[in-house]
Write an enzyme that holds these catalytic residues in place. Sequence first.
Site: not given
Length: 481
Positions: A319, A322-324, A481
Amino acid sequence: MLFNSMTFAVFLTAVFILYHIVPARLRWIFLLAASYVFYMNLHVAYGLLLLFTTALTYFLALGLEKAPDLAGKKRCLLGGVLPLVGILLVFKLGAPVIDRLNALAEAGRLSMHPLTVKILLPAGVSFYFFQSMGYLIDVYRGKSKAERHFGYYALFVSFFPQLLAGPIGRADSLLPQLKKERSFDYENVTYGLKLMAWGYFKKLVIADVFATVVDKVYNNPYSYVGLVFIITTVMFAIEIYCDFSGYSDIAIGCARLFGVELASNFRNPYLSFSIREFWSRWHISLSTWFRDYVYIPLGGSRAGRFRHCLNLFLTFLVSGFWHGSSLTFLFWGGIHGVLQILETFIYPKTRGGVSVIRKKHWWQLPLTFIVLCFTWIFFRANTIQDAFWIISRLFWDIGRPLNYLKTAVICLDMPYLSMFGMALSAAALFVWDLLSLKQDVIKLISRQRGLVRWPLYVLLLVAIALFSHKGIATEFIYFQF
């Protein structure tokens, strides 16, 4: 186009009017065309990736249902999931390289225009990729039937209210709604407009205004020390909540104008008594997506205590990634993974193997919020070095309380009237969330007499008109995102 732009206001008005003029049997076609116009307004090339994603998962889902054996089904599943995951990895891992190329191009060291590179990062790509992959996995598991009608499936993937940042739809709930012919429903439309107004209030009056202060401090952290970091971190916690839940409210309200009910995405997350409860209330469509398609396939809580803890940590690490790909996001995800693991030891398990709080104490509420604010430091900081600097200076000079407070006031450099306005808007948010614990606030207000509800509607619209930034359509945080 951005939800908070005049372009979108004109677009939505035109689409809404024409939708109810077009014959009912053709409305899905009109909505599909409008969704592609909405997305391709950002860049024409974005429509090609959206169409590729739609066609790939549509045909593979059909092939998956027709596959004679498990091996064939797995090939179809991997044939859809692996390319989309691969594209996402390119976007996530390639972002720092692209930023560097853009910087070089702007400095004149490369003979290309920065926008040429920026095209490679389509807005909202993660959300409709996840929605498409979730559909394919549900068909593989037998939870959903493969959709035969390409047009309806294309609308499911591209439905414009949720396209850029969710809520992430599930085929079993969203597809039937998109197929259904429906007439104008006054109550549905007015409810949607009221929810959109509240979403705009959260975005324009709270999130965008708070962002001006947060950005000033977090973009130049080495110029500040002490209480100012605590204040702006709390402000960022409110900012990101209002920014993203504001988007979700606008999206859900917008879908209501067309008779479609999207899943709720936020349920008073800062009124949680634990980190686990927070994640059951925050960004629900994405949290449940990671639970159903990452955590459970890893083994969930079924494979012993150690494996359960490892699965929790890996899910939150994914997770964070996924944001960066920045270390700040990996730290943020990792910390939440560790907190989830700790709670499995702190709280007893139910029969289903899930750790829950059986008795809630008042002090757990502020403690959870404080812990969440600490994790938001990593999420907001531009670099991991900035994050550790901020943490190391949170209590600088706290031994002299008056000086500690005075320094923060000087550093914030804000008019008292602005401070009062921010406090008032935050208080309105708190009251709304508190009331919505037990009832739908919009329905509650709608049941009141006209002398009560209409002044509230006017007050909300006046606040949006007076206190939002004029002429500036700022992006929603989760668009990146």
